[in-house]
Design a protein around this motif. Structure first.
Motif, PDB file in Angstrom:
ATOM      1  N   LEU A   1       0.840  -1.198   0.000  1.00  0.00           N
ATOM      2  CA  LEU A   1       0.000   0.000   0.000  1.00  0.00           C
ATOM      3  C   LEU A   1       0.873   1.245   0.000  1.00  0.00           C
ATOM      4  CD1 LEU A   1      -2.808   1.445   0.536  1.00  0.00           C
ATOM      5  CD2 LEU A   1      -2.236   1.238   2.969  1.00  0.00           C
ATOM      6  N   ALA A   2       0.576   2.167  -0.912  1.00  0.00           N
ATOM      7  CA  ALA A   2       1.211   3.478  -0.863  1.00  0.00           C
ATOM      8  C   ALA A   2       0.410   4.395   0.047  1.00  0.00           C
ATOM      9  CB  ALA A   2       1.290   4.089  -2.261  1.00  0.00           C
ATOM     10  N   GLY A  36      -3.916   1.923  14.638  1.00  0.00           N
ATOM     11  CA  GLY A  36      -5.358   1.859  14.467  1.00  0.00           C
ATOM     12  C   GLY A  36      -5.811   1.581  13.049  1.00  0.00           C
ATOM     13  N   THR A  37      -4.884   1.563  12.094  1.00  0.00           N
ATOM     14  CA  THR A  37      -5.255   1.241  10.717  1.00  0.00           C
ATOM     15  C   THR A  37      -5.360  -0.270  10.550  1.00  0.00           C
ATOM     16  OG1 THR A  37      -2.954   1.142   9.999  1.00  0.00           O
ATOM     17  CG2 THR A  37      -4.063   3.279   9.856  1.00  0.00           C
ATOM     18  N   ALA A  38      -6.041  -0.681   9.485  1.00  0.00           N
ATOM     19  CA  ALA A  38      -6.192  -2.113   9.224  1.00  0.00           C
ATOM     20  C   ALA A  38      -4.864  -2.766   8.889  1.00  0.00           C
ATOM     21  CB  ALA A  38      -7.179  -2.326   8.071  1.00  0.00           C
ATOM     22  N   TYR A  39      -3.909  -1.984   8.394  1.00  0.00           N
ATOM     23  CA  TYR A  39      -2.626  -2.552   7.975  1.00  0.00           C
ATOM     24  C   TYR A  39      -1.526  -2.388   9.024  1.00  0.00           C
ATOM     25  CZ  TYR A  39      -2.269   2.359   6.605  1.00  0.00           C
ATOM     26  OH  TYR A  39      -2.306   3.734   6.600  1.00  0.00           O
ATOM     27  N   ALA A  40      -1.838  -1.846  10.192  1.00  0.00           N
ATOM     28  CA  ALA A  40      -0.839  -1.707  11.250  1.00  0.00           C
ATOM     29  C   ALA A  40      -0.248  -3.086  11.569  1.00  0.00           C
ATOM     30  CB  ALA A  40      -1.469  -1.099  12.495  1.00  0.00           C
ATOM     31  N   PRO A  41       1.063  -3.145  11.852  1.00  0.00           N
ATOM     32  CA  PRO A  41       2.033  -2.060  12.027  1.00  0.00           C
ATOM     33  C   PRO A  41       2.737  -1.638  10.739  1.00  0.00           C
ATOM     34  CG  PRO A  41       3.078  -4.132  12.570  1.00  0.00           C
ATOM     35  CD  PRO A  41       1.663  -4.473  12.154  1.00  0.00           C
ATOM     36  N   GLY A  42       2.098  -1.831   9.601  1.00  0.00           N
ATOM     37  CA  GLY A  42       2.706  -1.417   8.353  1.00  0.00           C
ATOM     38  C   GLY A  42       2.856   0.095   8.264  1.00  0.00           C
ATOM     39  N   THR A  43       3.834   0.528   7.469  1.00  0.00           N
ATOM     40  CA  THR A  43       4.100   1.953   7.296  1.00  0.00           C
ATOM     41  C   THR A  43       4.163   2.264   5.798  1.00  0.00           C
ATOM     42  OG1 THR A  43       6.490   1.575   7.422  1.00  0.00           O
ATOM     43  CG2 THR A  43       5.356   2.138   9.465  1.00  0.00           C
ATOM     44  N   PRO A  44       3.052   2.629   5.176  1.00  0.00           N
ATOM     45  CA  PRO A  44       3.048   2.880   3.735  1.00  0.00           C
ATOM     46  C   PRO A  44       3.938   4.053   3.365  1.00  0.00           C
ATOM     47  CG  PRO A  44       1.022   3.673   4.744  1.00  0.00           C
ATOM     48  CD  PRO A  44       1.743   2.913   5.802  1.00  0.00           C
ATOM     49  N   GLN A  45       4.521   3.952   2.174  1.00  0.00           N
ATOM     50  CA  GLN A  45       5.357   5.048   1.687  1.00  0.00           C
ATOM     51  C   GLN A  45       4.921   5.439   0.274  1.00  0.00           C
ATOM     52  OE1 GLN A  45       9.562   4.786   2.610  1.00  0.00           O
ATOM     53  NE2 GLN A  45       9.172   3.688   4.515  1.00  0.00           N
ATOM     54  N   GLN A  46       5.783   5.233  -0.735  1.00  0.00           N
ATOM     55  CA  GLN A  46       5.474   5.745  -2.067  1.00  0.00           C
ATOM     56  C   GLN A  46       5.272   4.658  -3.123  1.00  0.00           C
ATOM     57  OE1 GLN A  46       7.897   7.410  -0.149  1.00  0.00           O
ATOM     58  NE2 GLN A  46       6.457   9.057   0.277  1.00  0.00           N
TER      59      GLN A  46
END
Length: 440
Positions: free
Chosen positions: A255-256, A364-374
């Motif tokens: 995810l971006a 709190g996002t559905a993709y946590a602990p992901g950290t979207p970038q570019q």
């Protein structure tokens, strides 16, 4: 601790996932398979991931945001808006305070340069789709280049479920040669009725691509709002398992931060096939020092790079060349060709890498602990808050599994990003079922 150099790099990094910037010579370290396998998390540190370092970076970013918010309307504020909204989105900060600036500038975009249009329309899609949508319909006829138009259209599709029919009528009238433009081709495919059911995924997982080369398969959900799962297939065609026989899997986010389609700048990782041409250390501070796997799209990579064969020197890209890597059952499935369209659209530097971004920004996002970038494929890393030293890296584990699966020192191979229908994060049970069905 002097963090000014890191602050300067952060400003550069917000614009792309590039490992190197044009302002910096290519001094990065490149890795052989053996060197990559020998690395340990303790080999890496990054001061900005320490509690003190991260606090200093965030404080400076917030100060920069607020200084722009305090500017009076005029050219100086306008010039600062692209960087402002990058910082707002990255830090999840001052979103409400920045909203009026975005809504005020949107009606003027028809008279602005395409790159300024792109940046501000991207901010609208990322942060303010519902509020921006009423302003976008009268703006669309003024957007004469495909990239800003496609971003505005994506925003309308996000905000207004009934927008598809109106947009499908508008595109051919405004862009009669739309079929020659990869971004508009992707948009028109999105506007068309839902595609038929995908071919059997086990066919794709079993496909040789090019024999003797390893493969990373990144299974992702449509929309990319959930964590995906990466698998590794060895050079002999078998998927990597541990000593107990359990399938190797590694969480991975495709995810971006913008959530834009994969054919657009800073959009999600496109679905389809990439080539892998090695590993290196980035200068982008959001990636950090853990070696990335260097994945390339079609056209970004030459045909020879994609083939990993000297005999392909001078070969010219075509959709038929891309199709030749796919099993026959998948060659007419248009969604798997998003990577081909993304390459045609000029996307590049979509890497597989770790992250120094604080996951608390996306709690709190559905993709946590992901950290979207570019638009890169990102695996989580854990950094010691006291020292900034790397404690654990899902990305390094994945990269080393891939290096072990390769029979070549140069890490040549492939990456396949493919969407798997369903809800929630992709599970090991799902992945195992697919691998078993593929006989691999």
């Amino acid at each position: 601790m002097n963090l000014r150099p890191l602050l300067a790099l952060l400003t550069l990094a917000l614009a792309a996932c590039a490992p190197l910037s044009p302002q910096h010579p290519p001094t990065e370290k490149r890795y052989t398979a053996a060197e990559l396998r020998a690395l340990q998390p303790s080999d890496f540190s990054w001061p900005a991931t320490s509690e003190a370092g991260e606090r200093a970076l965030r404080s400076q970013a917030l100060a920069d945001i607020r200084s722009v918010l305090a500017l009076p309307p005029g050219p100086a504020r306008d010039a600062a808006l692209p960087a402002l909204f990058d910082r707002v989105a990255h830090h999840n900060a001052e979103i409400d305070a920045a909203r009026p600036l975005l809504l005020a500038v949107l009606p003027t975009l028809g008279e602005r340069e395409p790159e300024f249009q792109r940046a501000l329309l991207t901010a609208a899609h990322t942060l303010y789709a519902a509020e921006a949508a009423p302003l976008l319909w009268p703006l669309l006829p003024q957007l004469t280049t495909s990239k800003p138009f496609a971003i505005a259209a994506a925003t309308l599709l996000q905000a207004e479920p009934g927008a598809a029919a109106r947009l499908a009528d508008m595109v051919p009238r405004q862009f009669p040669a739309w079929a020659d433009d990869a971004r508009l081709t992707a948009l028109m495919r999105r506007l068309a009725p839902a595609a038929a059911e995908a071919p059997p995924l086990p066919d794709l997982l079993a496909a040789p691509l090019r024999p003797g080369l390893p493969l990373i398969v990144s299974l992702q959900r449509p929309g990319r709002q959930q964590m995906g799962l990466a698998l590794v297939r060895r050079a002999d065609g078998r998927f990597v398992r541990d000593a107990a026989g359990d399938l190797f899997t590694s969480p991975q986010l495709a995810l971006a931060r913008t959530g834009l389609p994969g054919t657009l700048t800073n959009g999600n990782t496109p679905q389809g096939l990439f080539t892998i041409v090695g590993a290196g250390t980035a200068t982008n501070p959001n990636i950090g020092p853990t070696p990335y796997l260097h994945s390339k799209l079609p056209i970004e990579a030459t045909v020879a790079e994609f083939e990993h064969a000297a005999g392909a020197d001078g070969a010219v890209w075509s959709e038929a060349v891309y199709d030749s890597f796919l099993p026959a059952s998948w060659r007419h499935w248009l969604p798997i060709k998003e990577a081909w369209l993304a390459g045609r659209a000029g996307r590049d530097e979509l890497l597989m890498h770790g992250t120094t971004v604080n996951p608390a920004y996306y709690a709190g996002t559905a993709y946590a602990p992901g950290t979207p970038q570019q638009g890169c494929l990102i695996s989580s890393e854990r950094w010691d808050p006291a020292s900034g030293r790397l404690v654990a890296s899902q990305h390094l584990t994945l990269a080393q599994a891939y290096a072990t699966a390769s029979a070549r020192a140069d890490l040549a191979g492939y990456l396949l990003v493919v969407e798997l229908p369903g809800e929630g994060a992709v599970t090991v049970v799902e992945a195992l079922g697919l691998v078993t069905a593929a006989g691999r």
